[in-house]
Design an enzyme around this catalytic site. Structure first.
Site, PDB file in Angstrom:
ATOM      1  N   TRP A  38       0.773  -1.151  -0.008  1.00 58.98           N
ATOM      2  CA  TRP A  38       0.021  -0.120  -0.067  1.00 58.98           C
ATOM      3  C   TRP A  38       0.721   1.324  -0.115  1.00 58.98           C
ATOM      4  O   TRP A  38       1.672   1.473   0.762  1.00 58.98           O
ATOM      5  CB  TRP A  38      -0.992   0.047   1.411  1.00 58.98           C
ATOM      6  N   ASP A  41      -0.613   9.137   0.454  1.00 59.08           N
ATOM      7  CA  ASP A  41       0.018  10.499   0.447  1.00 59.08           C
ATOM      8  C   ASP A  41       1.472  10.730  -0.240  1.00 59.08           C
ATOM      9  O   ASP A  41       2.340  10.015   0.566  1.00 59.08           O
ATOM     10  CB  ASP A  41      -0.188  11.434   1.664  1.00 59.08           C
ATOM     11  N   TRP A  65      -4.324  -0.331   3.830  1.00 62.81           N
ATOM     12  CA  TRP A  65      -3.640   0.893   4.741  1.00 62.81           C
ATOM     13  C   TRP A  65      -3.328   0.249   6.043  1.00 62.81           C
ATOM     14  O   TRP A  65      -4.063  -0.620   6.549  1.00 62.81           O
ATOM     15  CB  TRP A  65      -4.676   2.249   4.983  1.00 62.81           C
ATOM     16  N   ARG A 164      -2.147  17.426  12.354  1.00 63.33           N
ATOM     17  CA  ARG A 164      -1.279  16.523  11.521  1.00 63.33           C
ATOM     18  C   ARG A 164      -0.942  17.071  10.025  1.00 63.33           C
ATOM     19  O   ARG A 164      -1.301  18.156   9.661  1.00 63.33           O
ATOM     20  CB  ARG A 164      -2.022  15.112  11.222  1.00 63.33           C
ATOM     21  N   GLU A 219      -6.817  17.965   5.287  1.00 62.50           N
ATOM     22  CA  GLU A 219      -5.578  17.495   5.297  1.00 62.50           C
ATOM     23  C   GLU A 219      -4.633  17.938   4.557  1.00 62.50           C
ATOM     24  O   GLU A 219      -4.906  18.594   3.238  1.00 62.50           O
ATOM     25  CB  GLU A 219      -6.080  16.110   5.199  1.00 62.50           C
TER      26      GLU A 219
END
Length: 493
Positions: A38, A41, A65, A164, A219
């Site tokens: 996997w 980003d 993920w 984050r 994000e």
């Protein structure tokens, strides 16, 4: 603390075993992918000591993920990439359950990664906390997490658990960091920190805050100057679809405006979606030594069908794209010039011809670049475009409705049966240029020099038969149709 060698060597060994078992039917030929399993980003895009580096969120133990690592590739020319050892692995006290997205900067010759540490409090209920950390390297390959981690231990008191994706840059003598965050009431925002040395950080408040119409979390924020304006690029979660806009589960877009470093005030225009295809998210940018602002995005979408999981891998990054600012503060994306290095053979099919019925050019290739130019001033048709035809019934269709001024990408007959169509407005006055990159399981469309872009994964079961030019409702003047066979950069691996 776990050592770099133990964590990353174990992950690299797992990758080699997974790669040996991988089915390569959909394996991409000139895009950034992990050796197996996997990825999502892009992180830490940078040019360092004469080479381009791209990191990415990576789970080396599974095609789904999981605990995030940082995968790593590098290139001298933005198109011929080579895999490097995994750069970051979780498991230390500062990043127990994941090394989430972040930035890379050159700090006086030291390649510095700034990333989010992820920690579960209650994993089944997705309750967690996040902090910010630093890892350093002098060779660009092997990284050490600093002893001072976490450099930012917790978010502001009025925050939710979301904290984050640090984006870091230097302005004058100060390092700046923005972070995706939200309030306890789930209002999305981006918050700002500064530092003299990348270790000690001071909180300066909110750079930008959205209302509930702009989702619940922003994000992968990015903030940079482009042609005299300040662009804030981000991936909002939770925006509702609105006609042809915002049709993916999550979006990626931008504001353009003016920023005052002294007052931390950012005045901007409306939110504009950056790409209108099915699979484009979490874009990040960097500045190279030619002064180009280059963007790379994740070429997939959360909770979409991902057939390659059955083959032992999942996820890819887009080709690199140069950003410029067009009319009305529109950000334009176009392939970097270096993509021409992948061309192996050129085929000029049509030049200055009028077509009244569909015209098929047989092509036997699975890595293609296609460019077609329609002269709309000498076109009576209502609809023009092209189809990438399979040997039987499959096809990927790109069309432009001249009366409606709408561009359409239809992937419903190429592995996306459900919700396989995307449309976007495009004002093509006089000329329509469709510039298309096709890989074994992807298509990237750039229309009229980046006035519209559409990026999607496709999963054809048939071999490509050819390129068919389409016209409906009249004749179409074709200034040119050219295609190139492209090199498979991973073939030797």
């Amino acid at each position: 603390m776990n050592t770099y060698q133990n964590n990353t060597k174990q992950a690299d060994n797992a990758l080699k075993k997974a790669e040996a078992k991988m089915n390569k039917r959909y394996r991409l030929g000139y895009h950034i992918t992990a050796p197996a399993n996997w990825i999502n980003d892009p992180n830490g895009l940078i040019q360092y000591k004469g080479e381009y580096h791209a990191f990415y969120q990576h789970h080396p133990y599974d095609e789904n993920w999981g605990p995030m690592h940082w995968g790593h590739v590098k290139s001298k020319d933005l198109v011929h990439w080579e895999h490097c050892p995994i750069a970051l692995a979780p498991g230390d006290a500062c990043d127990l359950d994941g090394c989430f997205s972040g930035s890379a900067v050159d700090n006086n010759g030291e390649l510095t990664l700034i990333y989010t540490g992820h920690h579960y409090i209650d994993e089944p209920n997705n309750i967690f906390f996040q902090n910010q950390n630093v890892a350093v390297s002098t060779d660009g390959i092997h990284f050490t997490k600093i002893e001072q981690n976490p450099v930012i231990a917790e978010p502001p008191a009025d925050s939710s658990q979301h904290f984050r994706d640090p984006k870091v840059w230097k302005h004058e003598d100060t390092w700046y960091m923005i972070l995706g965050n939200s309030t306890k009431e789930e209002q999305p925002r981006v918050i700002l920190y500064t530092s003299p040395d990348l270790r000690k950080w001071t909180y300066h408040g909110v750079l930008l805050q959205g209302d509930k119409d702009m989702g619940f979390m922003w994000e992968c924020p990015d903030f940079f100057e482009l042609d005299g304006k300040h662009v804030f690029m981000f991936s909002p979660q939770g925006i509702d679809a609105e006609g042809d806009k915002y049709n993916n589960l999550f979006q990626t877009g931008y504001y353009v405006g003016e920023y005052d470093y002294d007052t931390n005030e950012y005045k901007h225009g409306e939110f504009i979606e950056l790409d209108n295809g099915h699979d484009f998210y979490a874009v990040q940018t960097f500045l190279d030594d030619q002064g180009r602002r280059i963007a790379i995005g994740w070429m997939d979408m959360w909770e979409s069908e991902m057939p390659t999981k059955a083959d032992g891998w999942c996820g890819a990054l887009t080709i690199p794209r140069v950003l410029t600012l067009g009319e009305n503060n529109k950000v334009l994306m176009n392939p970097v010039d270096e993509m021409k290095l992948l061309r192996q053979s050129e085929h000029v099919v049509l030049q200055d011809q009028v077509i009244s019925v569909s015209s098929l050019t047989e092509v036997e290739a699975d890595l293609l670049e296609v460019k077609v130019v329609f002269d709309l001033t000498k076109t009576s048709a209502d609809l023009v475009g092209l189809k990438l035809r399979g040997t039987d019934h499959e096809e990927t269709v790109i069309t432009y409705s001249i009366p409606d001024q709408k561009l359409m990408l239809d992937c419903s007959k190429s592995g996306k049966k459900t919700d396989g169509v995307r449309r976007t407005a495009l004002s093509a006055e006089g000329q329509l240029t469709l510039h298309v990159y096709v890989d074994r399981s992807s298509i990237e469309l750039f229309a009229n020099e980046g006035q519209a872009t559409m990026t999607s994964r496709i999963y054809p079961s048939e071999k490509l038969l050819g390129i068919e030019l389409v016209t409906e409702g009249g004749e179409a003047k074709v200034n040119g149709l050219t295609y190139w066979n492209l090199k498979d950069i991973w073939q030797a691996e």
